[in-house]
Design a protein around this motif. Structure first.
Motif, mmCIF file in Angstrom:
data_model
loop_
_atom_site.group_PDB
_atom_site.id
_atom_site.type_symbol
_atom_site.label_atom_id
_atom_site.label_comp_id
_atom_site.label_asym_id
_atom_site.label_seq_id
_atom_site.Cartn_x
_atom_site.Cartn_y
_atom_site.Cartn_z
ATOM 1 N N GLN A 1 -6.149 7.732 3.406
ATOM 2 C CA GLN A 1 -6.572 7.057 2.170
ATOM 3 C C GLN A 1 -5.350 6.427 1.507
ATOM 4 O OE1 GLN A 1 -8.719 10.014 -0.136
ATOM 5 N NE2 GLN A 1 -10.589 9.590 1.007
ATOM 6 N N VAL A 2 -5.428 5.115 1.276
ATOM 7 C CA VAL A 2 -4.302 4.377 0.714
ATOM 8 C C VAL A 2 -4.752 3.611 -0.524
ATOM 9 C CG1 VAL A 2 -3.058 4.176 2.899
ATOM 10 C CG2 VAL A 2 -4.759 2.451 2.298
ATOM 11 N N TYR B 1 0.828 -1.201 0.000
ATOM 12 C CA TYR B 1 0.000 0.000 0.000
ATOM 13 C C TYR B 1 0.870 1.263 0.000
ATOM 14 C CZ TYR B 1 -4.262 -2.638 1.009
ATOM 15 O OH TYR B 1 -5.334 -3.497 0.945
ATOM 16 N N SER B 2 0.324 2.313 -0.562
ATOM 17 C CA SER B 2 0.937 3.642 -0.512
ATOM 18 C C SER B 2 -0.177 4.658 -0.313
ATOM 19 C CB SER B 2 1.713 3.945 -1.800
ATOM 20 O OG SER B 2 0.837 3.935 -2.919
ATOM 21 N N LEU B 3 0.185 5.853 0.109
ATOM 22 C CA LEU B 3 -0.820 6.886 0.320
ATOM 23 C C LEU B 3 -1.411 7.343 -1.007
ATOM 24 C CD1 LEU B 3 0.781 9.096 3.110
ATOM 25 C CD2 LEU B 3 -1.369 7.853 3.270
ATOM 26 N N ASN B 4 -2.688 7.658 -0.975
ATOM 27 C CA ASN B 4 -3.352 8.239 -2.146
ATOM 28 C C ASN B 4 -2.675 9.558 -2.488
ATOM 29 O OD1 ASN B 4 -5.281 9.903 -3.661
ATOM 30 N ND2 ASN B 4 -6.680 8.195 -3.347
ATOM 31 N N ALA B 5 -2.276 9.733 -3.747
ATOM 32 C CA ALA B 5 -1.470 10.901 -4.127
ATOM 33 C C ALA B 5 -2.243 12.209 -4.047
ATOM 34 C CB ALA B 5 -0.924 10.704 -5.546
ATOM 35 N N SER B 6 -3.542 12.199 -4.313
ATOM 36 C CA SER B 6 -4.291 13.452 -4.367
ATOM 37 C C SER B 6 -4.874 13.860 -3.016
ATOM 38 C CB SER B 6 -5.421 13.346 -5.401
ATOM 39 O OG SER B 6 -6.303 12.286 -5.074
ATOM 40 N N LYS B 7 -5.328 12.886 -2.233
ATOM 41 C CA LYS B 7 -5.902 13.189 -0.908
ATOM 42 C C LYS B 7 -5.430 12.138 0.088
ATOM 43 C CE LYS B 7 -10.105 15.552 -2.439
ATOM 44 N NZ LYS B 7 -11.583 15.545 -2.388
ATOM 45 N N PRO B 8 -4.171 12.231 0.543
ATOM 46 C CA PRO B 8 -3.646 11.191 1.422
ATOM 47 C C PRO B 8 -4.271 11.180 2.801
ATOM 48 C CG PRO B 8 -2.043 12.952 1.115
ATOM 49 C CD PRO B 8 -3.166 13.232 0.190
ATOM 50 N N LEU B 9 -4.298 12.340 3.467
ATOM 51 C CA LEU B 9 -4.842 12.435 4.819
ATOM 52 C C LEU B 9 -5.874 13.550 4.872
ATOM 53 C CD1 LEU B 9 -1.522 12.203 6.889
ATOM 54 C CD2 LEU B 9 -3.122 10.350 6.421
ATOM 55 N N ILE B 10 -6.981 13.289 5.552
ATOM 56 C CA ILE B 10 -8.040 14.286 5.679
ATOM 57 C C ILE B 10 -8.421 14.391 7.150
ATOM 58 C CG2 ILE B 10 -10.367 14.962 4.986
ATOM 59 C CD1 ILE B 10 -10.034 13.172 2.524
#
Length: 490
Positions: A315-316, A292-301
């Protein structure tokens, strides 16, 4: 010969038709004469009057002629209208127009790398040009102190908090390879695109911030009453030193350690009285196996941002499993003077997604289970009537072995289990063999045998029913029961 007598007829119709053109011509002549007389009459009268005046002037003595000329009013001078000049315009701030937050970060890095501190200062102060000089000076001071900007691939989009997006600009610490970052909170502007609203610097850069002059004053807003009549309102500070991590920065560091499978450092962020260590280890295992890797556009909210309680959604995504999922991180602290701690991990979405798609890796189930006696444990699964480790289990054991070797005082207990098929004595032996197989693999990885205890439970503690409600066999349920559970005494 006598000609026949024919009555003589007058051509009334033909003669009547020939009069019409004649009447039209006469009417046209009359009209043109009237028009000529109307427009030329005044001109002819003026010419006659001028002739009379000229004749009178010829008979007038020279002295009287000069007096008459002097008595004439001077002809009015034509007015020349000067076009009104447009009002002076105030210069507009530099508009860079970045469509995406990371585009702004990349341009700032390029300017800093090339030593163009003036452009970097204007970019940092695009929202308020009054900060431009101090921003330029800050970057110059950081360069003198030995801080070097990182590369574009080190640039990070950390996440969203309230109405701002946060990015991290990397710098290398003087005399070392350690990376620090300036965190920029960006706001969206319809005219300018993304702009910097606030910059938080690490404590190591505090000397550069201290060298800046105090913020200059700006005129008070219309209608606002300044503290002293005629005084100027202080300008809002753009740069500040990060005294302690806020919720977004803290969560970003925690998740970063998890994604690097760095359990030892990730554990420092957790309140272990509220989050079982098995849950944290299981999450590390899921991250490693699913890549897994962090979502590039919205990683943490940040969904809840209170002084003492915050919730962050991470978001991963996994290319290996071709899925996007998320998990929740609950943060708490006693008061604002205390550091944050991870007080909860909601893994339902990521574990559900992992279990659903794990068949693509040849992995049947999730590594974290609720054991029948309460609490959570790590689970390793086996094929029917076999005690050999599944390839998936090897990665889990490697993670656990690393934890055990880091602290020789820690112990763990392994319990083997079977489904209901087969005689009780056979299943007891099979479950013991499964537990012993896991122990031997841990020992092979360097864990002292004295730190590991094993036992065989047979079919006594199923996780799922071995049969369906209609009494028929349930292969999926039996598959969940063929396992070895690891209980960490941490």
């Amino acid at each position: 010969m006598q000609l026949p007598n024919r009555p003589f007829s007058t051509p009334t119709s033909s003669s009547g038709g020939s009069l019409v053109p004649l009447l039209i011509v006469v009417a046209a002549l009359a009209l043109s004469t009237a028009i000529f007389f109307f427009f030329t009459r005044k001109k002819m009268a003026a010419q006659q009057e001028a002739a009379v005046v000229a004749a009178a002037a010829a008979r007038m003595p020279a002295s009287e002629l000069k007096a008459a000329e002097a008595a004439k009013p001077a002809p009015a001078k034509p007015k020349i209208e000067t076009p009104a000049l447009p009002p002076p315009t105030t210069p507009k701030p530099v508009s860079f127009g970045f469509a995406r937050p990371l585009d702004l970060g990349k341009q700032l890095l390029r300017s800093l790398t090339s030593g163009d501190f003036a452009t970097a200062g204007k970019l940092a102060a695009a929202a308020d040009a009054a900060h431009s000089d101090s921003a330029t000076k800050l970057f110059q001071e950081l360069s003198k102190m030995g801080f070097k900007p990182g590369t574009e691939d080190q640039l990070e989009l950390l996440g969203l908090v309230e109405n701002r997006t946060r990015i991290a600009i990397p710098f290398t610490k003087p005399g070392s390879s350690e990376t620090l970052s300036i965190q920029l909170d960006l706001e969206r502007d319809e005219r300018m695109g993304w702009k910097i609203a606030k910059a938080m610097l690490p404590k190591a850069m505090s000397a550069a911030v201290a060298s800046l002059p105090p913020p200059s004053a700006t005129p008070s807003a219309a209608g606002a009453k300044p503290p002293v009549p005629g005084s100027l309102a202080p300008m809002k500070q753009l740069f500040a030193i990060e005294e302690s991590s806020d919720a977004l920065a803290f969560a970003s560091d925690f998740v970063s350690h998890l994604l690097k499978h760095d359990f030892a450092n990730a554990r420092k962020f957790v309140d272990e009285t509220k989050v079982p260590v098995e849950r944290l280890v299981g999450l590390c295992i899921v991250f490693e196996e699913g890549k897994y890797s962090l979502n590039a556009s919205k990683p943490l909210i940040v969904t809840i941002a209170n002084p003492e309680v915050s919730w962050v959604i991470a978001q991963v995504q996994s290319e290996e499993l071709q899925q996007t999922t998320e998990f929740g991180v609950e943060l708490k602290r006693a008061d604002i003077a205390q550091p944050w701690k991870v007080a909860g991990l909601n893994l339902s979405d990521i574990l559900g997604s992992f279990a659903k798609n794990a068949s693509k890796l040849g992995v049947p189930y999730t590594p974290i289970v609720k054991n029948p006696k309460g609490g959570e444990s790590l689970a390793l699964y086996f094929e029917y009537d076999r005690a050999e480790l599944h390839p998936r289990a090897q990665k889990q054991i490697e993670v656990i072995a690393a934890l055990m070797k880091a602290d020789s005082s820690k112990k763990l207990r392994i319990a083997g289990h079977t489904d209901e098929k087969g005689a009780d004595y056979y299943n007891i032996n099979l479950s013991r063999n499964r537990a012993e197989t896991v122990k031997q693999q841990l020992v092979a990885l360097g864990v002292p045998a004295a730190q590991v205890e094993t036992e065989g439970m047979g079919k006594a503690q199923p996780l799922s029913p071995n049969k369906k409600s209609d009494g028929t066999d349930d292969p999926e349920g039996r598959g969940r029961n063929r396992r070895a559970e690891i209980y960490l005494d941490f």
